[in-house]
Design an enzyme around this catalytic site. Structure first.
Site, PDB file in Angstrom:
ATOM      1  N   SER A   1      51.497 -53.674 -66.056  1.00 34.27           N
ATOM      2  CA  SER A   1      51.610 -55.147 -66.531  1.00 34.27           C
ATOM      3  C   SER A   1      50.604 -54.979 -68.098  1.00 34.27           C
ATOM      4  CB  SER A   1      50.931 -56.410 -65.851  1.00 34.27           C
ATOM      5  OG  SER A   1      51.540 -56.161 -64.399  1.00 34.27           O
ATOM      6  N   GLU A   2      51.157 -54.206 -69.057  1.00 33.20           N
ATOM      7  CA  GLU A   2      50.437 -53.941 -70.267  1.00 33.20           C
ATOM      8  C   GLU A   2      50.126 -55.226 -70.992  1.00 33.20           C
ATOM      9  OE1 GLU A   2      53.201 -52.217 -69.324  1.00 33.20           O
ATOM     10  OE2 GLU A   2      52.394 -50.160 -68.767  1.00 33.20           O
TER      11      GLU A   2
ATOM     12  N   ASP B   1      53.222 -45.504 -76.177  1.00 33.89           N
ATOM     13  CA  ASP B   1      54.508 -46.194 -76.306  1.00 33.89           C
ATOM     14  C   ASP B   1      54.504 -47.398 -75.709  1.00 33.89           C
ATOM     15  OD1 ASP B   1      56.450 -43.406 -76.881  1.00 33.89           O
ATOM     16  OD2 ASP B   1      54.611 -42.862 -75.788  1.00 33.89           O
TER      17      ASP B   1
ATOM     18  N   PHE C   1      50.711 -44.536 -71.534  1.00 37.94           N
ATOM     19  CA  PHE C   1      51.340 -43.805 -72.695  1.00 37.94           C
ATOM     20  C   PHE C   1      51.054 -44.961 -74.018  1.00 37.94           C
ATOM     21  CE2 PHE C   1      52.573 -41.292 -69.387  1.00 37.94           C
ATOM     22  CZ  PHE C   1      52.889 -39.795 -69.836  1.00 37.94           C
TER      23      PHE C   1
ATOM     24  N   GLU D   1      46.172 -48.674 -65.666  1.00 39.18           N
ATOM     25  CA  GLU D   1      46.952 -48.323 -64.504  1.00 39.18           C
ATOM     26  C   GLU D   1      46.492 -46.946 -63.983  1.00 39.18           C
ATOM     27  OE1 GLU D   1      50.825 -48.832 -66.429  1.00 39.18           O
ATOM     28  OE2 GLU D   1      50.530 -50.874 -67.005  1.00 39.18           O
TER      29      GLU D   1
ATOM     30  N   HIS E   1      57.825 -41.384 -74.410  1.00 41.01           N
ATOM     31  CA  HIS E   1      56.602 -41.211 -74.098  1.00 41.01           C
ATOM     32  C   HIS E   1      55.505 -40.135 -75.191  1.00 41.01           C
ATOM     33  CE1 HIS E   1      58.172 -42.565 -70.463  1.00 41.01           C
ATOM     34  NE2 HIS E   1      56.984 -42.593 -69.663  1.00 41.01           N
TER      35      HIS E   1
END
Ligand SMILES: Cc1ncc(C[n+]2csc(CCOP(=O)(O)OP(=O)(O)O)c2C)c(N)n1
Ligand SMILES: [Mg+2]
Lengths: 344, 308
Positions: free
Chosen positions: A56-57, A82, A80, A26, A126
């Protein structure tokens, strides 16, 4: 050279050397070049193989796995670390399993990069260090970036392994210099594991003659070495720090050979009066506990005391600097822990 | 054609090859249920009883270069691609000659460009990656993913559709809408429609309401070509019916619902349209499958080295 530049060069190197390699993530395209600027210049040089994606991980990690399945090399940036939680299924249930669950080995050249850790005031969602959730998954390697390992070698090792890897990058390291250890310490690299990038050491004169052995992943190097310096100056305590690049499988222990891994570690552990494992993540089912357990099994009778573990407080990571530093492992946490471990 | 007339009409029997394949899949699945009943199979198995015509009708529309992703209900998908009942049965029974040495079992099969996995929605993002690879390396080839209606509850489906449409990837999504997901009727788990969801992403959608293989192929051939030539994702939704239990013997549907599904069974209708030819073909495939069950059951256990 700064760690970020070294990592950026590693990505350039992969794309240059391998025409089937992709970098996916991204906001990674120029001129923005990623939230931490690690992908700067890539999309201008390799358009078509550097792909800026929707948020859209799971989707992009699966997409990378699809490319890897077809023999391409795919590096995903999770903005990140997370957010790698959203890609957990694709990593654990697809990419890692696909290497072995179809009865014969299916190579998957795939790296999921995770900017990780606190210290920058980004707050609870984060700043986490999620390494422990990926330790012990068959078919999945976990690496951590370190200022003592050339990211070009690390990146090649991850891709050459043919197994998916999750690469944790402590964000604080990005602006640090490579190979920077405070005076009067030295560093070197010892081979470990089968093909991995080895284990780095930071020591005073003789790495095997230290009061205290500290084992920590790359993100802790800065804090540990500053604590080591203060302990030396204030108390004449000598420490030797071991930093594996690959956290899992365990480069430190999984090789039987004398001159690598545990073979090199054991004499130092035997001489040391205390052994500590330091990591930024919260305690409980961690990489550090596994390292401690392995050391206990390896040399239970020779240890003077149990391996001490240093972790951040079991808490969310607050945004405000004063609150955040109260929670995270810092130089002083390590300093105090070493003194405590050496007491009596 | 309305659904009602589709039920009433007696379509002509398909060609021998197609009929044989349909019947092979039917008897394969029935044999599995039988083996389960006898306690000879462990784990789980999801039969595609009633849905066999879906992969059979797609067979000539997909080529060796195309990558197929199957799901938990994938025996028909595999058999339509490879016609290898012995290899698949050995996989499910953990016997020598298993496609994946018995490691994957019913839901995890990988062979050439065919892969199945048992996590709902997981395959679509992977299929987009494969479609991207194919677009670059073998233009004209596509990635095809079979999913059920229930799988539209997974967010990964939408992430993948969005990317596939945005990046113009050759992705064919085959939805087998059998009106149910495990025990949950579609009406209780899906708001809106598959068509509207596809449309929202700018992906084409086509609904197949018949079980007539010839008609299905005629409808789909031009659309599938477009996926290849124009790199546009296509969602083909089969309105279909699950005849059997979700897995093994776990059917809790009311009797009427099962009767309704049975009324759509291609097997019954074909049996009536050309009774003699059908009966001969049926017997041949039933016997063939019985022989395969005997032969595979007698094989030694499959071997595999962990971590190998
Ligand atoms: C992520 C995930 N959640 C739940 C399941 C358990 N499960 C297996 S099949 C199934 C129903 C799937 O329904 P549908 O997509 O309509 O396919 P069908 O079984 O009707 O062919 C469920 C809930 C699963 N395999 N994966
Ligand atoms: Mg369904």
């Amino acid at each position: 050279m700064r760690v970020a530049e070294n990592l950026n060069a590693a990505l350039h190197g992969v794309l240059e050397a391998d025409p089937t390699a992709y970098v996916i993530g991204e906001d990674i395209l120029d001129p923005y070049g990623g939230a931490f600027k690690i992908t700067k210049g890539l999309s201008s040089r390799f358009p078509g193989r550097v792909l800026g994606t929707p948020i859209s991980e799971a989707g992009i990690t699966g997409l990378a796995a699809g490319l890897a399945l077809c023999g391409d090399a795919a590096i995903v940036e999770i903005m990140f670390g997370d957010f790698v939680a959203l890609a957990f299924d694709q990593i654990v249930n697809f990419a890692a399993k696909s290497c072995t669950m179809y009865g014969s080995r299916v190579p998957m050249r795939m790296v999921v990069r995770c900017p990780t850790g606190g210290g920058r005031g980004y707050g609870p969602t984060h700043s986490q260090s999620l390494q422990k959730h990926f330790i012990g998954v068959p078919g999945l390697s976990v690496y951590e970036m370190s200022p003592l390992h050339d990211n070009r070698a690390v990146m090649s090792a991850m891709l050459a392994s043919g197994e998916p890897s999750v690469f944790f990058e402590d964000k604080v390291l990005y602006t640090r210099r490579m190979y920077d250890v405070p005076d009067p310490f030295h560093s070197d690299l010892i081979p470990a594991g089968d093909t991995g990038p080895g284990v780095a050491r930071v020591f005073l004169d003789d790495p095997e003659e230290a009061d205290c052995v500290i084992i920590a992943p790359g993100g802790m190097v800065d804090r540990v070495t500053r604590a080591m310096r203060a302990l030396l100056l204030d108390h004449e305590i000598t420490c030797c720090l071991y930093v594996p690049s690959r956290l899992y499988p365990f480069d430190l222990f999984d090789s039987g050979a004398q001159d690598v891994g545990a073979g090199r570690l054991v004499p130092a552990l035997r001489r040391a009066r205390a052994v500590l494992v330091v990591e930024e993540g919260t305690a409980g089912g961690t990489w550090g506990s596994e390292v401690a357990h392995r050391i206990h099994r390896l040399m239970w009778r020779d240890l003077r005391r149990p391996v001490a573990q240093v972790n951040s407080l079991g808490s969310v990571i607050p945004a405000a600097a004063h609150l955040e530093s109260a929670v995270l492992v810092g130089e002083s946490t390590i300093y105090d822990a070493v003194l405590e471990a050496l007491r009596d | 054609m309305t659904e009602q007339s589709a039920v009433l009409a007696r379509p002509p029997l398909p060609d021998d090859g197609d009929l044989d394949l349909l019947l092979l899949i039917r008897h394969f699945e029935l044999a599995l249920l039988d083996l389960f009943g006898q306690g000879l199979l462990a784990g789980t198995t999801h039969t595609c009883l009633g849905q066999e015509y879906v992969p059979v009708s797609l067979r000539p529309l997909l080529g060796a270069d195309d990558f197929v992703f199957s799901n938990h209900r994938g025996h028909g998908h595999y058999l339509a691609r490879f016609e290898d009942p012995a290899g698949l049965l050995a996989e499910i029974m953990g016997r020598e000659g298993a496609v994946c040495r018995g490691v994957g079992g019913s839901q995890h099969v990988y062979r050439d460009r065919y892969m199945s996995t048992g996590v709902q929605g997981e395959s679509l993002p992977v299929a987009t990656g494969v479609a991207l690879h194919l677009k670059h390396t073998s233009p004209g080839a596509l990635a095809c993913a079979f999913i059920g209606d229930g799988t539209w509850g997974e967010g990964a489906v939408y992430e993948a559709l969005n990317i596939a449409s945005l990046w113009r990837l050759p992705l064919l999504v085959v939805v087998e809408n059998n009106g149910i997901a495990q025990s949950t009727p579609t009406a209780c788990q899906m708001a809106g429609t598959v068509a509207a969801r596809a449309e929202a992403f700018g992906a084409r959608h086509h609904r197949v309401g018949t079980t007539d293989i010839g008609v299905i192929r005629d409808e789909l051939a031009p659309l599938v070509s477009e996926v290849r030539l124009e790199n546009r994702p296509l969602v083909v939704e089969f309105a279909t019916h699950r005849l059997g239990p979700h897995s093994k013997g776990d059917d809790t549907r009311p009797h009427d619902a099962v009767r309704e599904a049975e009324a759509h069974d291609w097997y019954r209708r074909y049996a009536q349209s050309d009774a003699d030819r059908f009966a001969r073909a049926d017997e041949i495939q039933r016997d063939r499958m019985a022989a395969i069950v005997r032969e595979v059951s007698a094989r030694p256990l499959s071997r595999w080295e962990p971590c190998g």
